[in-house]
Scaffold this motif. Structure first.
Motif, short mmCIF file in Angstrom:
data_model
loop_
_atom_site.label_atom_id
_atom_site.label_comp_id
_atom_site.label_asym_id
_atom_site.label_seq_id
_atom_site.Cartn_x
_atom_site.Cartn_y
_atom_site.Cartn_z
N UNK A 24 48.68 42.10 33.46
CA UNK A 24 48.06 42.95 34.48
C UNK A 24 49.11 43.33 35.52
N UNK A 25 49.07 44.57 35.94
CA UNK A 25 49.89 45.05 37.06
C UNK A 25 48.97 45.76 38.04
N UNK A 26 49.14 45.46 39.32
CA UNK A 26 48.43 46.20 40.37
C UNK A 26 49.43 46.53 41.46
N UNK A 27 49.26 47.69 42.07
CA UNK A 27 50.19 48.12 43.12
C UNK A 27 49.44 48.96 44.14
N UNK A 153 45.24 40.45 40.10
CA UNK A 153 46.39 41.11 40.71
C UNK A 153 45.99 42.11 41.80
N UNK A 154 44.95 42.89 41.56
CA UNK A 154 44.56 43.89 42.57
C UNK A 154 44.04 43.22 43.84
N UNK A 155 43.22 42.18 43.68
CA UNK A 155 42.74 41.46 44.85
C UNK A 155 43.89 40.81 45.59
N UNK A 156 44.82 40.22 44.85
CA UNK A 156 45.99 39.61 45.49
C UNK A 156 46.79 40.64 46.27
N UNK A 157 46.90 41.85 45.74
CA UNK A 157 47.60 42.92 46.46
C UNK A 157 46.92 43.23 47.78
N UNK A 158 45.60 43.32 47.75
CA UNK A 158 44.86 43.65 48.97
C UNK A 158 45.00 42.55 50.01
N UNK A 159 44.96 41.29 49.55
CA UNK A 159 45.16 40.18 50.48
C UNK A 159 46.59 40.18 51.02
#
Length: 225
Positions: A24-27, A153-159
């Motif tokens: 997974x990748x989120x940015x 990953x997306x939630x971690x990015x937002x945090x």
């Protein structure tokens, strides 16, 4: 204003040199160090098994990744989203190591390590000798962790975006809004319109006119002694 990309990966394990892969990748796009609302997110078929211990961390199983694109299929879209801007991550060497291994496997150039901004290094410099995991920093800054049951990953990015703002000096550092970009493989949002704060300073003539108006009022409550 300065553009940068805050990102996170989830993987099948801890070491790309032993065959672990990105799943997974989120940015998130930041402008002036604040989220614009534009984001990128995709799940990836790692072309291998997903160990049970890894699934317990991020919540994804082989069944969840079945039919998802391979890294080579999403490489160009991801590279287009990040452009040539600085890349921010928590324990960024881990994420850079995995992405560069995937990019090499896909026949693309590796990410320049000079683009790396590591919020773990920033936190260690600000809070030496203290726990500086993402969870620990969220608790320290009063950021809500209730939705973080796994390392999505997306939630971690937002945090991390909220943590990064605090590490950079807090909300007074700038103004911005964040939008939810959780749909599909690559989701783009229009950035919100920036708002200007205008300070109005009355002229001396306006002050005199206001004073005369108030004096003509009978028993004005704000002039009572």
């Amino acid at each position: 204003m300065k553009r940068s990309i805050l990102f996170d990966t989830e993987t099948t394990g801890l070491d790309p040199a032993t065959g672990d892969r990105v799943i997974e990748i989120a940015a998130l796009e930041l402008v002036g160090d604040l989220p614009t609302g534009r984001s990128y997110r995709t799940l990836i078929d790692p072309e291998r098994d997903v160990p049970e211990e890894a699934s317990r961390v991020h919540g994804f199983t082989e069944a969840d990744l079945e039919g998802q694109p391979k890294f080579a299929d999403i490489a160009d879209a991801f590279l287009s989203f990040i452009g040539d801007d600085p890349l921010i991550a928590h324990n960024a060497r881990f994420d850079f190591g995995f992405l560069n291994a995937e990019l090499k496997r896909a026949g693309r150039k590796p990410l320049d390590m000079g683009r790396m901004v590591d919020t773990l290094d920033m936190a260690r410099e600000r809070f030496p000798g203290m726990p500086n995991s993402l969870d620990a920093l969220c608790r320290r800054f009063g950021i809500d962790l209730s939705a973080r049951t796994t390392h999505n990953a997306l939630l971690d990015c937002k945090l991390l975006a909220d943590v990064y703002v605090e590490l950079m000096g807090g909300r007074q550092h700038g103004l911005g809004l964040v939008a939810d970009g959780s749909h599909g493989h690559a989701v783009m949002y229009e950035a919100p319109v920036n708002r200007r704060i205008v300070r109005v300073v009355p002229t001396q003539a306006e002050l005199e006119a206001h004073r005369a108006f108030v004096e003509d009022l009978k028993e004005a409550v704000w002039t009572a002694q």
